[in-house]
Design a protein around this motif. Sequence first.
Motif, PDB file in Angstrom:
ATOM      1  N   GLN A  49       1.042  -1.247  -0.094  1.00 29.19           N
ATOM      2  CA  GLN A  49      -0.006  -0.143   0.157  1.00 29.19           C
ATOM      3  C   GLN A  49       0.846   1.326  -0.041  1.00 29.19           C
ATOM      4  O   GLN A  49       2.009   1.046   0.334  1.00 29.19           O
ATOM      5  CB  GLN A  49      -0.719   0.108   1.207  1.00 29.19           C
ATOM      6  CG  GLN A  49      -2.067  -0.853   1.191  1.00 29.19           C
ATOM      7  CD  GLN A  49      -3.040  -0.919   2.387  1.00 29.19           C
ATOM      8  OE1 GLN A  49      -2.918  -1.692   3.220  1.00 29.19           O
ATOM      9  NE2 GLN A  49      -3.895   0.126   2.382  1.00 29.19           N
ATOM     10  N   GLN A  50       0.399   2.336  -0.399  1.00 32.34           N
ATOM     11  CA  GLN A  50       1.013   3.518  -0.608  1.00 32.34           C
ATOM     12  C   GLN A  50       0.349   4.419   0.439  1.00 32.34           C
ATOM     13  O   GLN A  50      -0.848   4.400   0.835  1.00 32.34           O
ATOM     14  CB  GLN A  50       0.904   4.349  -2.248  1.00 32.34           C
ATOM     15  CG  GLN A  50       1.366   3.435  -3.149  1.00 32.34           C
ATOM     16  CD  GLN A  50       2.882   3.430  -3.107  1.00 32.34           C
ATOM     17  OE1 GLN A  50       3.512   2.257  -2.775  1.00 32.34           O
ATOM     18  NE2 GLN A  50       3.601   4.562  -3.403  1.00 32.34           N
ATOM     19  N   ALA A  51       1.063   5.483   1.044  1.00 31.75           N
ATOM     20  CA  ALA A  51       0.541   6.644   1.610  1.00 31.75           C
ATOM     21  C   ALA A  51       0.913   7.746   0.843  1.00 31.75           C
ATOM     22  O   ALA A  51       2.022   8.047   0.766  1.00 31.75           O
ATOM     23  CB  ALA A  51       1.451   6.612   2.954  1.00 31.75           C
ATOM     24  N   ARG A  52       0.044   8.448   0.651  1.00 27.46           N
ATOM     25  CA  ARG A  52      -0.203   9.858  -0.102  1.00 27.46           C
ATOM     26  C   ARG A  52      -0.405  10.941   0.639  1.00 27.46           C
ATOM     27  O   ARG A  52      -1.399  11.031   1.314  1.00 27.46           O
ATOM     28  CB  ARG A  52      -1.341   9.624  -1.261  1.00 27.46           C
ATOM     29  CG  ARG A  52      -0.987   8.480  -2.092  1.00 27.46           C
ATOM     30  CD  ARG A  52      -2.039   8.541  -3.321  1.00 27.46           C
ATOM     31  NE  ARG A  52      -1.703   7.316  -4.262  1.00 27.46           N
ATOM     32  CZ  ARG A  52      -1.771   5.868  -4.211  1.00 27.46           C
ATOM     33  NH1 ARG A  52      -2.662   5.556  -3.058  1.00 27.46           N
ATOM     34  NH2 ARG A  52      -1.480   5.027  -5.010  1.00 27.46           N
ATOM     35  N   ARG A  53       0.449  11.828   0.348  1.00 28.62           N
ATOM     36  CA  ARG A  53       0.347  13.347   1.221  1.00 28.62           C
ATOM     37  C   ARG A  53       0.388  14.438   0.110  1.00 28.62           C
ATOM     38  O   ARG A  53       1.080  14.493  -0.771  1.00 28.62           O
ATOM     39  CB  ARG A  53       1.515  13.280   2.230  1.00 28.62           C
ATOM     40  CG  ARG A  53       1.672  12.028   3.224  1.00 28.62           C
ATOM     41  CD  ARG A  53       0.436  12.098   3.952  1.00 28.62           C
ATOM     42  NE  ARG A  53       0.560  11.130   4.972  1.00 28.62           N
ATOM     43  CZ  ARG A  53       1.365  11.144   5.999  1.00 28.62           C
ATOM     44  NH1 ARG A  53       1.927  12.091   6.491  1.00 28.62           N
ATOM     45  NH2 ARG A  53       1.441  10.342   6.769  1.00 28.62           N
ATOM     46  N   ALA A  54      -0.132  15.671   0.621  1.00 24.31           N
ATOM     47  CA  ALA A  54       0.102  16.854  -0.109  1.00 24.31           C
ATOM     48  C   ALA A  54       0.390  17.756   0.922  1.00 24.31           C
ATOM     49  O   ALA A  54       0.115  17.955   1.946  1.00 24.31           O
ATOM     50  CB  ALA A  54      -1.182  17.348  -0.565  1.00 24.31           C
ATOM     51  N   LEU A  55       1.698  18.441   0.988  1.00 19.17           N
ATOM     52  CA  LEU A  55       2.497  18.989   1.910  1.00 19.17           C
ATOM     53  C   LEU A  55       2.670  20.496   1.416  1.00 19.17           C
ATOM     54  O   LEU A  55       2.946  20.750   0.269  1.00 19.17           O
ATOM     55  CB  LEU A  55       3.680  18.286   2.040  1.00 19.17           C
ATOM     56  CG  LEU A  55       3.688  16.758   2.311  1.00 19.17           C
ATOM     57  CD1 LEU A  55       5.226  16.243   2.132  1.00 19.17           C
ATOM     58  CD2 LEU A  55       3.230  16.598   3.545  1.00 19.17           C
ATOM     59  N   VAL A  56       2.278  21.372   2.328  1.00 22.20           N
ATOM     60  CA  VAL A  56       3.080  22.673   2.313  1.00 22.20           C
ATOM     61  C   VAL A  56       3.570  23.208   3.468  1.00 22.20           C
ATOM     62  O   VAL A  56       3.202  23.186   4.528  1.00 22.20           O
ATOM     63  CB  VAL A  56       1.764  23.861   2.074  1.00 22.20           C
ATOM     64  CG1 VAL A  56       2.171  25.136   1.911  1.00 22.20           C
ATOM     65  CG2 VAL A  56       0.973  23.485   0.679  1.00 22.20           C
TER      66      VAL A  56
END
Length: 275
Positions: A49-56
């Motif tokens: 499985q993948q862990a997906r993130r959008a980061l700022v």
Amino acid sequence: MKSLLLLAGLFSASAQADEAAPRRPDLPLWELGVGAAAVSQQAYPGSDQQARRALVLPYLVYRGKLLRADGNGAGLRAVRTESFELDVSFGGSLSSGSETLRAREGMARLGTLLEAGPVARWFPNGRSARDRITVELPLRAVFEARNPGRHRGFSFEPEVGIQRRADSGRWGYGASVGAVFGDRRLGATFYEVAPGDVRPDRPAFEGRAGLIAWRLGANVGMNVTPDLRLYAFGRLDSVAGAANRASPLVRQTTGASYGIGLAYTLKRSAARASD
């Protein structure tokens, strides 16, 4: 563990856009900026499985003679020559997030980890070479971010890389090959199945010391403007021949992690770096 240090790797890549350029005597002592990135990481080596993130996030580049925060991470530089340096460095890792991992259902969540320890770097063709070769030998202690007193083991992550140092306005790129080794405690953190976590499809397993994963990586970056940088990376991890390959928590041999982002410099110091 550096194999999970995608957050640090992505935002340090923004610093490498300047560091990858041919050495100049007029680099600012510090830079402050903000980075935005989209990341998809393998939850842990061997996960399906993948862990997906959008980061700022904000970032800081500091080029002090002893204290450094740049493309190689943050820490205290104890020794520096044209061909060698020794740092006492710090790092961190992304957790598996709130997403439930099927292989670990009902088990404790993998949390964010912190690392600290010495890193030796050797530059066989010199640190100022345009196509710079780096041999990196980091040895770090690993702790839980929520409970820094909880020691999760030690990691040793040798890596050999080559980085094309970009001219102004052109693409720079690099590639690396390495491995991740851990002691028994670190192996247990990712792969152990305690008696209380046993299920029909998840037998008990005792974590082991040794090879955790092989790693092959690549990165690319470019200065779009003097303040705006574009960067991306990709990495393959393989648990072929790993010490914990037989763990029921290992669901596949090879997994990919990748990310793309932008970094914008908000402010630079008038003071210049000494090297």
